[in-house]
Design an enzyme around this catalytic site. Structure first.
Site, short mmCIF file in Angstrom:
data_model
loop_
_atom_site.label_atom_id
_atom_site.label_comp_id
_atom_site.label_asym_id
_atom_site.label_seq_id
_atom_site.Cartn_x
_atom_site.Cartn_y
_atom_site.Cartn_z
CD GLN A 77 29.91 37.23 30.29
OE1 GLN A 77 30.32 38.26 29.75
NE2 GLN A 77 30.13 36.95 31.57
CB ALA A 135 27.07 37.13 34.31
CG HIS A 181 30.07 43.19 30.49
ND1 HIS A 181 30.83 44.33 30.35
CD2 HIS A 181 30.36 42.67 31.70
CE1 HIS A 181 31.57 44.50 31.45
NE2 HIS A 181 31.31 43.51 32.27
CG ASP A 239 33.97 45.27 34.02
OD1 ASP A 239 32.96 45.71 34.61
OD2 ASP A 239 34.11 44.08 33.69
CD GLU A 259 32.23 41.75 39.25
OE1 GLU A 259 31.79 42.57 38.41
OE2 GLU A 259 32.40 40.55 39.01
CG HIS A 265 30.15 45.54 36.80
ND1 HIS A 265 30.35 44.64 35.77
CD2 HIS A 265 28.85 45.91 36.72
CE1 HIS A 265 29.22 44.47 35.11
NE2 HIS A 265 28.29 45.23 35.67
#
Length: 316
Positions: free
Chosen positions: A150, A171, A178, A185, A233, A236
């Protein structure tokens, strides 16, 4: 004149009378012992469990139980965002999507992982999508992510698109859903080898409109950006379980709103009853780590990653 004589008779007492007399005496003695005995010491409850039992509405008997602190930070309903960070556990059960997926969708590679419950729900949803006429073009391109991955994605986005864009759509490390293993996704992959962004429109609108029946919600929407901190999104998806996804969809709540909404319900007070595709459930919130857990039946416990736990009990 004839004289007559009268024979004197004694009183006759049946043997049964003595038996009854003995039994009555024994009963009186037992009663005296019962009311005058010394009070006994109460049995010690099992570790982490208070022995008090309460029966709530509809006859659901529960045990008041002390859970460990980690209970607040684990489960399908934990809230994770840039303000409420994920608590990384020492071990996290994950399944490889490539190895266990159904044949109704694609996956990027063998490095995409999900929690077992989320993967099972994903298979059910995508099989249903194909069964009602959907094409095999959905491609799962992301699942579980480590903190390091990430961090790399955030820095990469900031370098390419700028810090403002990165903050809006990526994020922060530790603040990504996640990390939970409860997120996928989607992208699109076609027979000619081309790909496209998933928008949840056209034939794919069925997924976005019915995902709650399989325990999924579209996590980020422009209308909720001020609450979630993430822009729109449609690709997502977050797994929360069927009863919770049903309520979120019906009331148009994002997860931040839903976690607050659940605090209106308690075991001893008003409980949330949900009739959904998976059955009928009762849901209640318990602050801290003291929870009312059903003595029997099917139920789950999930922390909210903030200040308590949520009990979801199947009643039908």
């Amino acid at each position: 004149m004839r004289s007559s004589s009268r024979r004197r008779r004694g009183v006759y007492i049946p043997p049964m009378f003595f038996v009854l007399l003995v039994l009555a005496g024994a009963l009186i003695l037992c009663a005296w012992f019962f009311f005058h005995r010394a009070p006994s010491q109460p049995a010690q409850p099992r570790q982490n469990t208070v022995s008090t039992r309460q029966t709530g509405r509809d006859g659901i008997a529960c045990v008041r139980t002390e859970l460990g602190e980690e209970a607040v930070y684990t489960g399908d309903l934990i809230l994770v965002n840039n303000w409420i960070l994920y608590h990384f556990p020492e071990e996290q059960p994950l399944s490889c999507v490539f190895d266990e997926k159904s044949d109704s969708y694609f996956v990027r590679d063998k490095e995409v992982f999900l929690s077992p419950a989320a993967l099972e729900a994903l298979n059910d949803m995508m099989d249903a999508f194909q069964a009602q006429g959907g094409s095999k073009t959905v491609n799962v391109v992301a699942g579980y992510r480590t903190r390091e991955v990430q961090q790399h994605l955030f820095e990469q986005s900031a370098e390419i698109n700028g810090q403002d864009h990165a903050r809006r759509f990526v994020a922060q490390p530790g603040g990504s859903e996640h990390h939970t293993g409860l997120v996928v996704d989607f992208s699109l992959f076609f027979e000619d080898g081309s790909s496209a962004e998933y928008q949840g429109t056209g034939e794919y609108a069925w997924i976005n409109q019915n995902c709650q029946d399989y325990g999924w919600v579209v996590r980020y929407d422009t209308a909720k950006e001020a609450l979630t901190g993430i822009g729109d999104e449609p690709w997502h998806f977050r797994y929360v379980g069927v009863p919770h996804a049903t309520v979120m969809a019906e009331k148009n709540l994002c997860l931040e709103e839903y976690i607050d909404y659940l605090k209106e319900f308690s075991y001893n007070g008003r409980r949330l009853t949900v009739d959904c595709a998976g059955g009928t459930y009762e849901i209640w919130y318990c602050p801290g780590t003291t929870a009312y857990l059903p003595e029997s039946g099917e139920y789950t416990v999930s922390g909210n990653n903030v200040d308590g736990v949520i009990i979801t009990c199947m009643v039908e």
